[in-house]
Design a protein around this motif. Structure first.
Motif, PDB file in Angstrom:
ATOM      1  N   GLN A  81       9.145  37.948 -43.727  1.00 44.80           N
ATOM      2  CA  GLN A  81       8.074  39.050 -43.829  1.00 44.80           C
ATOM      3  C   GLN A  81       6.827  38.353 -43.505  1.00 44.80           C
ATOM      4  O   GLN A  81       6.748  37.324 -43.263  1.00 44.80           O
ATOM      5  CB  GLN A  81       8.067  39.556 -45.119  1.00 44.80           C
ATOM      6  CG  GLN A  81       9.344  40.530 -45.406  1.00 44.80           C
ATOM      7  CD  GLN A  81       9.212  41.199 -47.130  1.00 44.80           C
ATOM      8  OE1 GLN A  81       8.167  40.823 -47.716  1.00 44.80           O
ATOM      9  NE2 GLN A  81       9.870  42.300 -47.244  1.00 44.80           N
ATOM     10  N   PRO A  82       5.869  39.190 -43.079  1.00 43.16           N
ATOM     11  CA  PRO A  82       4.624  38.621 -42.646  1.00 43.16           C
ATOM     12  C   PRO A  82       3.901  38.027 -43.819  1.00 43.16           C
ATOM     13  O   PRO A  82       4.127  38.415 -44.990  1.00 43.16           O
ATOM     14  CB  PRO A  82       3.782  39.947 -42.177  1.00 43.16           C
ATOM     15  CG  PRO A  82       4.648  41.222 -42.826  1.00 43.16           C
ATOM     16  CD  PRO A  82       6.023  40.730 -43.028  1.00 43.16           C
ATOM     17  N   LYS A  83       2.943  37.233 -43.384  1.00 42.42           N
ATOM     18  CA  LYS A  83       2.268  36.372 -44.698  1.00 42.42           C
ATOM     19  C   LYS A  83       1.307  37.660 -45.403  1.00 42.42           C
ATOM     20  O   LYS A  83       0.905  38.378 -44.726  1.00 42.42           O
ATOM     21  CB  LYS A  83       1.379  35.317 -43.931  1.00 42.42           C
ATOM     22  CG  LYS A  83       2.204  34.086 -43.287  1.00 42.42           C
ATOM     23  CD  LYS A  83       1.389  33.180 -42.823  1.00 42.42           C
ATOM     24  CE  LYS A  83       2.384  32.003 -42.535  1.00 42.42           C
ATOM     25  NZ  LYS A  83       1.545  30.628 -42.669  1.00 42.42           N
ATOM     26  N   LEU A  84       1.204  37.217 -46.487  1.00 43.19           N
ATOM     27  CA  LEU A  84       0.185  37.779 -47.292  1.00 43.19           C
ATOM     28  C   LEU A  84      -1.177  37.429 -47.355  1.00 43.19           C
ATOM     29  O   LEU A  84      -1.333  36.380 -47.271  1.00 43.19           O
ATOM     30  CB  LEU A  84       0.688  37.975 -48.854  1.00 43.19           C
ATOM     31  CG  LEU A  84       2.090  38.272 -49.314  1.00 43.19           C
ATOM     32  CD1 LEU A  84       2.438  37.854 -50.609  1.00 43.19           C
ATOM     33  CD2 LEU A  84       2.191  39.708 -48.958  1.00 43.19           C
ATOM     34  N   ARG A  85      -2.048  38.362 -46.932  1.00 46.46           N
ATOM     35  CA  ARG A  85      -3.407  38.013 -46.790  1.00 46.46           C
ATOM     36  C   ARG A  85      -3.958  38.147 -48.521  1.00 46.46           C
ATOM     37  O   ARG A  85      -3.642  38.659 -49.435  1.00 46.46           O
ATOM     38  CB  ARG A  85      -4.289  39.168 -46.239  1.00 46.46           C
ATOM     39  CG  ARG A  85      -3.698  39.030 -44.517  1.00 46.46           C
ATOM     40  CD  ARG A  85      -4.533  40.224 -43.912  1.00 46.46           C
ATOM     41  NE  ARG A  85      -6.050  39.967 -44.076  1.00 46.46           N
ATOM     42  CZ  ARG A  85      -6.716  39.248 -43.500  1.00 46.46           C
ATOM     43  NH1 ARG A  85      -6.452  38.458 -42.524  1.00 46.46           N
ATOM     44  NH2 ARG A  85      -8.214  39.226 -43.722  1.00 46.46           N
TER      45      ARG A  85
END
Length: 182
Positions: A81-85
């Motif tokens: 999954q995309p990285k968490l900001r």
């Protein structure tokens, strides 16, 4: 915490009571900080609105979270999954509103600190006057029923003199001295 401790120390009569009350006040202010439970899950009436705004711990924790997390990216919980900001983690996981910056939190902390110092000064300056006024008020209230219905101890004759202030008699009239001197 120091300002709150000084205010409580001025208001309570002894050391042990001061420790207990200070710990209770600081714990109440810490509950609204979001350390133990997110602020959204606390009752709105008391904890979210007045307590979270006057709690120095809430402003300090929010500022620290913003300082540490904003601008960073974290690995996702599930690979692929995309990285968490950091901003998303603040709002979803930590429950911190990121509409204002950490500098606003620091300004709020300074304002709360200044207010605590002003309260400390006012308590220091006017405590003796307030205590004297309260004593005077309570003494008036406690003696008011006595004035209306006097008890037996207050029912003395107005014009009787006490035995202590009797007119002086010569020595010959006192008991045991009635006989003439040899």
């Amino acid at each position: 915490m120091e300002s709150i401790t000084m205010i409580v120390a001025l208001l309570v009569p002894n050391f042990l009571m001061g420790i207990g009350i200070t710990a209770a006040v600081i714990m109440l202010l810490t509950i609204a900080a979001g350390l133990y439970r997110q602020l959204a899950y606390l009752p709105k009436f008391f904890w979210q609105y007045p307590m979270s705004y006057i709690s120095f711990t809430a402003w300090a924790v929010q500022g620290q979270y913003k300082n540490d997390v904003i601008g960073l990216e974290f690995e996702p919980w599930v690979p692929g999954q995309p990285k968490l900001r950091g901003e998303r983690i603040l709002e979803t996981d930590l429950g911190v509103n990121s509409n204002h910056s950490k500098w606003w939190d620091l300004t709020a902390l300074f304002f709360i600190f200044s207010c605590h110092r002003v309260v400390f000064f006012m308590v220091l300056k006017y405590k003796d006057r307030a205590v004297l006024l309260l004593h005077r008020l309570f003494s008036k209230q406690s003696f008011e029923p006595l004035r209306k219905t006097p008890s037996d101890s207050f029912r003395r004759e107005k014009y009787t003199s006490s035995k202590r202030h009797q007119p002086l008699h010569p020595l010959s009239s006192q008991e045991g001295l009635a006989s003439p001197l040899p």
